[in-house]
Design a protein around this motif. Structure first.
Motif, PDB file in Angstrom:
ATOM      1  N   GLU A   3      16.137  31.901 -27.862  1.00 21.52           N
ATOM      2  CA  GLU A   3      14.924  31.117 -28.324  1.00 21.52           C
ATOM      3  C   GLU A   3      14.300  32.418 -29.365  1.00 21.52           C
ATOM      4  N   GLY A   4      14.297  33.488 -28.728  1.00 19.84           N
ATOM      5  CA  GLY A   4      13.904  34.738 -29.615  1.00 19.84           C
ATOM      6  C   GLY A   4      14.846  34.937 -30.788  1.00 19.84           C
ATOM      7  N   LEU A   5      15.955  34.877 -30.825  1.00 23.49           N
ATOM      8  CA  LEU A   5      16.868  35.032 -31.918  1.00 23.49           C
ATOM      9  C   LEU A   5      16.484  33.805 -32.841  1.00 23.49           C
ATOM     10  N   ARG A   6      16.364  32.872 -32.281  1.00 27.09           N
ATOM     11  CA  ARG A   6      16.039  31.422 -33.493  1.00 27.09           C
ATOM     12  C   ARG A   6      14.681  32.030 -34.288  1.00 27.09           C
ATOM     13  N   VAL A   7      13.783  32.501 -33.452  1.00 24.23           N
ATOM     14  CA  VAL A   7      12.388  32.724 -34.001  1.00 24.23           C
ATOM     15  C   VAL A   7      12.749  33.691 -35.218  1.00 24.23           C
ATOM     16  N   GLU A   8      13.756  34.880 -34.705  1.00 26.60           N
ATOM     17  CA  GLU A   8      13.676  35.749 -36.073  1.00 26.60           C
ATOM     18  C   GLU A   8      14.662  35.340 -37.179  1.00 26.60           C
ATOM     19  N   LEU A   9      15.603  34.205 -36.975  1.00 23.27           N
ATOM     20  CA  LEU A   9      16.394  33.702 -37.908  1.00 23.27           C
ATOM     21  C   LEU A   9      15.312  33.030 -38.956  1.00 23.27           C
ATOM     22  N   ILE A  10      14.466  32.301 -38.166  1.00 25.22           N
ATOM     23  CA  ILE A  10      13.627  31.541 -39.145  1.00 25.22           C
ATOM     24  C   ILE A  10      12.703  32.405 -39.852  1.00 25.22           C
ATOM     25  N   ARG A  11      12.228  33.416 -39.276  1.00 20.31           N
ATOM     26  CA  ARG A  11      11.532  34.360 -39.896  1.00 20.31           C
ATOM     27  C   ARG A  11      12.138  34.936 -41.454  1.00 20.31           C
ATOM     28  N   THR A  12      13.480  35.126 -41.161  1.00 18.56           N
ATOM     29  CA  THR A  12      14.488  35.932 -42.144  1.00 18.56           C
ATOM     30  C   THR A  12      14.921  34.956 -42.787  1.00 18.56           C
ATOM     31  N   LYS A  13      14.837  33.571 -42.681  1.00 14.95           N
ATOM     32  CA  LYS A  13      15.452  32.643 -43.547  1.00 14.95           C
ATOM     33  C   LYS A  13      16.861  32.629 -43.314  1.00 14.95           C
ATOM     34  N   SER A  14      17.521  33.136 -42.367  1.00 15.51           N
ATOM     35  CA  SER A  14      18.955  33.171 -42.345  1.00 15.51           C
ATOM     36  C   SER A  14      19.520  31.795 -42.063  1.00 15.51           C
ATOM     37  N   PRO A  15      20.506  31.526 -42.385  1.00 12.99           N
ATOM     38  CA  PRO A  15      21.475  30.202 -42.301  1.00 12.99           C
ATOM     39  C   PRO A  15      22.039  30.242 -41.187  1.00 12.99           C
ATOM     40  N   ILE A  16      22.020  31.242 -40.288  1.00  8.75           N
ATOM     41  CA  ILE A  16      22.633  31.042 -38.994  1.00  8.75           C
ATOM     42  C   ILE A  16      21.814  30.459 -37.847  1.00  8.75           C
ATOM     43  N   ARG A  17      22.527  29.397 -37.284  1.00  7.60           N
ATOM     44  CA  ARG A  17      21.832  28.560 -36.407  1.00  7.60           C
ATOM     45  C   ARG A  17      22.068  29.133 -35.025  1.00  7.60           C
ATOM     46  N   VAL A  18      21.210  28.598 -34.083  1.00 11.50           N
ATOM     47  CA  VAL A  18      21.316  28.967 -32.524  1.00 11.50           C
ATOM     48  C   VAL A  18      20.687  27.751 -31.903  1.00 11.50           C
ATOM     49  N   THR A  19      21.823  27.342 -30.871  1.00  9.79           N
ATOM     50  CA  THR A  19      21.464  25.987 -30.072  1.00  9.79           C
ATOM     51  C   THR A  19      21.509  26.643 -28.538  1.00  9.79           C
ATOM     52  N   THR A  20      20.530  26.252 -27.753  1.00  7.86           N
ATOM     53  CA  THR A  20      20.613  26.242 -26.405  1.00  7.86           C
ATOM     54  C   THR A  20      20.788  24.962 -25.679  1.00  7.86           C
ATOM     55  N   LEU A  21      21.810  24.786 -24.802  1.00  6.44           N
ATOM     56  CA  LEU A  21      22.121  23.733 -24.017  1.00  6.44           C
ATOM     57  C   LEU A  21      21.813  23.931 -22.505  1.00  6.44           C
ATOM     58  N   TYR A  22      21.096  22.827 -21.917  1.00  2.48           N
ATOM     59  CA  TYR A  22      20.715  22.805 -20.556  1.00  2.48           C
ATOM     60  C   TYR A  22      21.626  22.016 -19.814  1.00  2.48           C
ATOM     61  N   PRO A  23      22.715  21.973 -19.537  1.00  9.10           N
ATOM     62  CA  PRO A  23      23.267  21.081 -18.620  1.00  9.10           C
ATOM     63  C   PRO A  23      22.758  20.893 -17.325  1.00  9.10           C
ATOM     64  N   GLY A  24      22.833  19.514 -16.845  1.00  4.15           N
ATOM     65  CA  GLY A  24      22.470  19.146 -15.526  1.00  4.15           C
ATOM     66  C   GLY A  24      23.786  19.346 -14.730  1.00  4.15           C
ATOM     67  N   TYR A  25      23.875  18.411 -13.776  1.00  3.88           N
ATOM     68  CA  TYR A  25      24.994  18.474 -12.854  1.00  3.88           C
ATOM     69  C   TYR A  25      26.245  17.783 -13.307  1.00  3.88           C
ATOM     70  N   ILE A  26      27.250  18.859 -13.993  1.00  7.76           N
ATOM     71  CA  ILE A  26      28.506  18.350 -14.171  1.00  7.76           C
ATOM     72  C   ILE A  26      29.516  18.829 -13.376  1.00  7.76           C
ATOM     73  N   HIS A  27      30.422  18.166 -12.707  1.00  3.16           N
ATOM     74  CA  HIS A  27      31.122  18.454 -11.804  1.00  3.16           C
ATOM     75  C   HIS A  27      32.347  19.462 -12.249  1.00  3.16           C
TER      76      HIS A  27
END
Length: 250
Positions: free
Chosen positions: A166-190
């Motif tokens: 999240e902190g990296l996303r905030v930084e990249l928004i501030r600098t208007k970078s085209p780099i994207r960051v996604t965070t996944l929150y998996p539940g129980y996957i066997h």
């Protein structure tokens, strides 16, 4: 031109499952893990199932931080670019605090957070030089709240990883970078990592879970619970539960 995707921890579990899903979509794959025998078998499987698909494999122990940088750079040099890097490698050896299992908790913390930091550093070095890329951090639904007993350290490391992303996303928004960051929150996957966990509510099989993860990654959203149902509403509720109620649940 197909995307080039690097996946750590690709020899089993979620990493292996995502590799299969991305291969079916025609992506070129850079796969790394400690167990090269399993990577060899996966490479052969994917190339047989998808003629013409480019799959490259390299040995990587993410706790060897220098090796993380070397392997990521080697993949970049081999493919010419890396479009997406999935920070997936992790372990689940946590134990209740104060029970004489500090070594297990330290290993969990070092692999799930410090090694993840090394992977994100190496990824961002490449993405900044390219001025494009998509970084994906595989966190966990357990990161939403502090969790007790065996899950405590594991959940804390995944919360730290989510905060880092999240902190990296905030930084990249501030600098208007085209780099994207996604965070996944998996539940129980066997997978093997949770095979010994007895209480796994709403668990799904590996293929179902990995298909949901890949769909979430390709959606381009910043944060995704996977599978979306029922973990999105569960995550909403978990954030708001009083601690005494949380204590009765786990």
């Amino acid at each position: 031109m197909s995307d080039t995707i690097l996946i750590t921890g690709a020899s089993s579990g979620l990493g292996e499952g995502m590799a299969r899903e991305f291969a079916a979509r025609g992506a070129s794959l850079a796969l790394c893990a400690r167990r090269t025998d399993r990577l060899d078998a996966l490479k052969s499987e994917l190339e047989a199932a998808h003629p013409g698909l480019k799959v490259s494999i390299r040995a990587l122990d993410v706790d060897d931080h220098a090796q993380v940088f070397d392997v990521f750079r080697a993949f970049r040099d081999e493919f010419g670019r890396l479009d997406r890097i999935i920070v997936n490698a992790g372990i689940g050896k946590g134990q209740p605090l104060g029970t004489g299992q500090f070594a297990a908790n330290r290993q969990t913390a070092e692999t799930n957070f410090v090694a993840a930091l090394a992977q994100m550093e190496a990824a961002m070095e490449i993405f900044r030089a390219q001025n494009h890329g998509h970084l994906v951090a595989v966190s966990s639904v357990s990161a939403i709240r502090g969790m007790p007993s065996n899950i405590n350290t594991y959940a804390a490391t995944k919360a730290g990883l989510a905060a880092l992303a999240e902190g990296l996303r905030v930084e990249l928004i501030r600098t208007k970078s085209p780099i994207r960051v996604t965070t996944l929150y998996p539940g129980y996957i066997h997978t093997a990592i949770n095979a010994q966990v007895k209480n796994k509510p709403f668990v799904v099989d590996t293929r179902t879970g990995c298909k949901a993860m890949v769909k979430a990654i390709e959606s381009g959203k910043k944060e995704c619970y996977v599978p979306r149902w029922p973990w999105s509403p569960i995550g909403f509720v978990l954030k708001r539960l009083p601690e005494p109620v949380l204590a009765k649940m786990f």
